[in-house]
Design a protein around this motif. Structure first.
Motif, mmCIF file in Angstrom:
data_model
loop_
_atom_site.group_PDB
_atom_site.id
_atom_site.type_symbol
_atom_site.label_atom_id
_atom_site.label_comp_id
_atom_site.label_asym_id
_atom_site.label_seq_id
_atom_site.Cartn_x
_atom_site.Cartn_y
_atom_site.Cartn_z
ATOM 1 N N ARG A 144 24.056 132.645 -24.970
ATOM 2 C CA ARG A 144 24.561 133.075 -25.721
ATOM 3 C C ARG A 144 25.401 134.286 -25.838
ATOM 4 N NH1 ARG A 144 20.250 131.297 -30.443
ATOM 5 N NH2 ARG A 144 20.421 129.262 -30.312
ATOM 6 N N ALA A 145 24.712 135.368 -25.297
ATOM 7 C CA ALA A 145 25.597 136.683 -25.067
ATOM 8 C C ALA A 145 26.645 136.401 -24.043
ATOM 9 C CB ALA A 145 24.492 137.698 -24.604
ATOM 10 N N ARG A 146 26.412 135.665 -22.954
ATOM 11 C CA ARG A 146 27.243 135.612 -21.789
ATOM 12 C C ARG A 146 28.446 134.816 -22.341
ATOM 13 N NH1 ARG A 146 22.676 135.624 -18.303
ATOM 14 N NH2 ARG A 146 22.499 133.215 -18.438
ATOM 15 N N TRP A 147 28.234 133.701 -22.903
ATOM 16 C CA TRP A 147 29.039 132.803 -23.550
ATOM 17 C C TRP A 147 30.109 133.607 -24.693
ATOM 18 C CZ3 TRP A 147 30.947 130.785 -28.134
ATOM 19 C CH2 TRP A 147 31.452 129.580 -28.162
ATOM 20 N N ASP A 148 29.649 134.548 -25.481
ATOM 21 C CA ASP A 148 30.224 135.310 -26.412
ATOM 22 C C ASP A 148 31.047 136.190 -25.987
ATOM 23 O OD1 ASP A 148 29.079 134.161 -28.616
ATOM 24 O OD2 ASP A 148 27.472 135.742 -28.797
ATOM 25 N N GLU A 149 31.010 136.698 -24.794
ATOM 26 C CA GLU A 149 31.797 137.867 -23.755
ATOM 27 C C GLU A 149 32.939 136.963 -23.499
ATOM 28 O OE1 GLU A 149 28.999 139.082 -20.777
ATOM 29 O OE2 GLU A 149 27.967 140.083 -22.179
ATOM 30 N N ARG A 150 33.103 135.701 -23.208
ATOM 31 C CA ARG A 150 34.157 134.973 -22.818
ATOM 32 C C ARG A 150 35.071 134.294 -23.700
ATOM 33 N NH1 ARG A 150 33.130 133.794 -17.202
ATOM 34 N NH2 ARG A 150 35.266 133.195 -17.353
ATOM 35 N N ALA A 151 36.188 134.782 -23.837
ATOM 36 C CA ALA A 151 37.271 134.358 -24.973
ATOM 37 C C ALA A 151 37.485 133.063 -24.642
ATOM 38 C CB ALA A 151 38.396 135.070 -24.744
ATOM 39 N N GLU A 152 37.353 132.636 -23.301
ATOM 40 C CA GLU A 152 37.805 131.358 -23.220
ATOM 41 C C GLU A 152 37.017 130.062 -23.776
ATOM 42 O OE1 GLU A 152 36.974 133.714 -20.900
ATOM 43 O OE2 GLU A 152 38.020 133.443 -18.983
ATOM 44 N N CYS A 153 35.671 130.606 -23.971
ATOM 45 C CA CYS A 153 34.734 129.709 -24.570
ATOM 46 C C CYS A 153 35.119 129.417 -26.016
ATOM 47 C CB CYS A 153 33.492 130.405 -24.351
ATOM 48 S SG CYS A 153 32.695 130.032 -22.626
#
Length: 171
Positions: A43-52
């Motif tokens: 979730r943390a890695r995902w949250d760092e990515r604006a594209e997601c």
């Protein structure tokens, strides 16, 4: 005429077979703890990515995951696929909101051959070590995302496609 003998154990209810085996219960607890920690990291890695965040399909998939209270392992696989797509390691097949035709919207994906090793290493990193090959395959079977042949799928020579029958069998 002889007396019929049942060759199947009586149905004990969901998880009852684990309760009767302390070793299995301990392994299950350890696995649940692993996936609980792993999903927080994903979730943390995902949250760092604006594209997601800006991808409408991904947003719907994550919302569906939360509303259905999907297990942590499946959420990790979902987010790993999304991140792999954003990083151009895989190409998703067309998304579907039909739960009988997709794993949280994913009807399948194609691994990019030039990125096959990176994708495989990223997926393997989700799992506790040592990682038996069958454990990896079973996780994807439970999601219903399977290639025609595992080797050709991982190498990007054939796509992983959603198969409801496989998913139902491995739930």
């Amino acid at each position: 005429s002889g007396t019929a003998v049942s060759t199947t154990a009586p149905h004990l209810g969901s998880g009852a077979h684990v309760k009767l085996r302390p070793d299995m219960a301990a392994r299950a607890r350890k696995g649940a703890e692993h996936w609980a920690m792993e999903v927080k990291a994903m979730r943390a890695r995902w949250d760092e990515r604006a594209e997601c965040h800006t991808n409408e399909a991904f947003a719907w998939q994550v919302e569906t995951c939360a509303s259905l209270q999907i297990k942590s392992q499946h959420e990790c696989i979902l987010r790993a696929l999304q991140l792999a797509a954003v990083d151009d390691l895989i190409t998703p097949l067309p998304f579907s909101q039909d739960p009988d035709n997709s794993f949280l919207g994913w009807t399948g994906f194609q691994v990019h051959q030039a990125q096959a090793q990176d994708f495989r290493l990223r997926v393997e990193a989700l799992f506790p070590k040592p990682l038996p090959e069958n454990t990896l395959h079973t996780a994807f079977r439970r999601a219903g995302l399977v290639p025609d042949k595992w080797t050709s799928g991982w190498l990007g020579m054939s796509p992983f496609r959603f198969n409801l029958q496989t998913r139902t069998h491995y739930r």
